[in-house]
Enzyme design. Structure first.
Site, PDB file in Angstrom:
ATOM      1  N   ASP A  19       0.787  -1.248   0.000  1.00 27.68           N
ATOM      2  CA  ASP A  19       0.000   0.000   0.000  1.00 27.68           C
ATOM      3  C   ASP A  19       0.819   1.298   0.000  1.00 27.68           C
ATOM      4  OD1 ASP A  19      -1.906  -1.958   0.268  1.00 27.68           O
ATOM      5  OD2 ASP A  19      -2.915  -1.089   2.009  1.00 27.68           O
ATOM      6  N   LYS A  40      -7.219  -4.838  -3.219  1.00 26.12           N
ATOM      7  CA  LYS A  40      -7.962  -5.359  -2.062  1.00 26.12           C
ATOM      8  C   LYS A  40      -8.890  -4.286  -1.527  1.00 26.12           C
ATOM      9  CE  LYS A  40      -4.273  -3.980   1.059  1.00 26.12           C
ATOM     10  NZ  LYS A  40      -5.018  -3.054   1.901  1.00 26.12           N
ATOM     11  N   CYS A  65      -2.150  -2.592   7.526  1.00 24.01           N
ATOM     12  CA  CYS A  65      -2.060  -3.495   6.371  1.00 24.01           C
ATOM     13  C   CYS A  65      -0.774  -4.326   6.342  1.00 24.01           C
ATOM     14  CB  CYS A  65      -2.259  -2.716   5.085  1.00 24.01           C
ATOM     15  SG  CYS A  65      -3.963  -2.101   4.976  1.00 24.01           S
TER      16      CYS A  65
HETATM   17  C1  VGL Z   1      -4.661   0.914   5.611  1.00 17.21           C
HETATM   18  C2  VGL Z   1      -6.184   1.940   6.983  1.00 17.21           C
HETATM   19  C3  VGL Z   1      -7.185   1.783   6.052  1.00 17.21           C
HETATM   20  C4  VGL Z   1      -3.258   0.456   5.404  1.00 17.21           C
HETATM   21  C5  VGL Z   1      -5.648   0.733   4.664  1.00 17.21           C
HETATM   22  O1  VGL Z   1      -2.798   0.383   4.241  1.00 17.21           O
HETATM   23  O2  VGL Z   1      -2.573   0.174   6.414  1.00 17.21           O
HETATM   24  N1  VGL Z   1      -4.952   1.513   6.766  1.00 17.21           N
HETATM   25  N2  VGL Z   1      -6.909   1.174   4.888  1.00 17.21           N
END
Ligand code: VGL
Ligand code: ZN
Length: 211
Positions: free
Chosen positions: A17, A120, A164
Site C-alpha cells: 500500500d 484489495k 495493512c
Molecule cells: C490501511 C487503513 C485503512 C493500510 C488501509 O494500508 O494500512 N490503513 N486502509
C-alpha cells in the site's frame, strides 16, 4: 541484510500500500506519519534493487469503492478514528481514501520491469487490511500468484505497519511462508499500535530486519 539466507527464485517481495493517500508528500487523505521524501525514496530504491537482483515484486493496492464501509462519511454520526462494531467486528472509521480510479489510490513508486499488483478492499461491505483476504474471508489472488511463481519466502514492507503490513505479514505466516519484515521501510499510524504490531509479528514468527 539477511538475504543471503534466501534463494532469490523462491523469494518474493511484497510492497504494501505505498499509495498517495497514505503519504505526507502527496498530502494524502490518510497520511501516515513519517512518509516524507527520504522515506519514499528509500522504499523505491530498495524495491528497484530487489527487482534488479531477480526477486519477484508484488504490490498490494487498497482499492475501495466510494461507498466503502470503512469510511466515516458512510456511517452517519461517526468521526475519523472512532471504532464501531459492524457485523460483530470492530471497524475503524477512516477518512475516505484510496477510492478506485482517483489519484489518491495510485501507487507512487515505480519499478522498471514486470511486477504484479493485487487490489484489495474492493467489496463495499468488507474492509481488507491483509493482501491475502478481506474481513469476510474472501481471498484475493495473492496466495495463488505466489504459489504459481514458486515463492516460499517473503520480504515485506510498506504502509501501514500497524494495519495493512501487520495483517499481510500474519496471513503470510499463517499460509506457511517464511517472512522477513523490513522495519525501516515501514511507517505506522500510531506509536502504540505500531509497537504491539511489531511484537505480534515477531511472536508469530516473522524475522524483523532493517534495509
Ligand atoms: C490501511 C487503513 C485503512 C493500510 C488501509 O494500508 O494500512 N490503513 N486502509
Ligand atoms: Zn483502506
Amino acid at each position: 541484510m539477511g538475504e543471503q539466507s534466501f534463494f532469490t527464485e523462491e523469494t518474493g517481495v511484497i510492497v504494501v500500500d505505498v499509495q498517495a493517500d497514505f503519504t505526507e508528500i502527496k498530502s494524502g487523505a490518510l497520511a501516515v506519519p513519517g512518509t516524507d521524501d527520504p522515506y519514499i525514496d528509500s522504499v523505491e530504491t530498495a524495491t528497484r534493487r530487489f527487482f534488479a537482483q531477480g526477486f519477484a515484486v508484488y504490490f498490494t493496492q487498497d482499492w475501495h469503492p466510494a461507498d466503502h464501509v470503512s469510511f466515516y462519511t458512510n456511517n452517519p454520526g461517526t468521526e475519523p478514528l472512532q471504532v464501531i462494531e459492524i457485523n460483530g467486528r470492530p471497524q475503524v472509521m477512516w477518512p475516505p481514501h484510496c477510492v478506485q480510479g482517483t489519484p489518491g489510490a495510485e501507487i507512487i513508486i515505480t519499478v522498471k520491469g514486470s511486477t504484479k499488483t493485487v487490489r484489495k478492499g474492493t467489496e463495499p461491505q468488507f474492509d481488507s487490511y491483509s493482501g491475502f483476504a478481506d474481513d469476510g474471508g474472501h481471498k484475493t489472488e495473492l496466495d495463488n500468484l505466489l504459489r504459481q511463481d514458486g515463492i516460499k519466502k517473503l520480504i515485506i514492507y510498506g504502509l501501514a505497519t500497524d494495519y495493512c503490513v501487520k495483517a499481510t505479514v500474519l496471513d503470510a505466516l499463517e499460509a506457511g511462508y517464511q517472512v522477513e519484515l523490513v522495519l525501516d521501510l515501514c511507517r505506522g499510524v500510531s506509536p502504540e499500535t505500531t509497537e504491539s504490531a511489531i511484537q505480534e509479528m515477531q511472536e508469530r514468527g516473522a524475522t524483523i530486519i532493517n534495509n
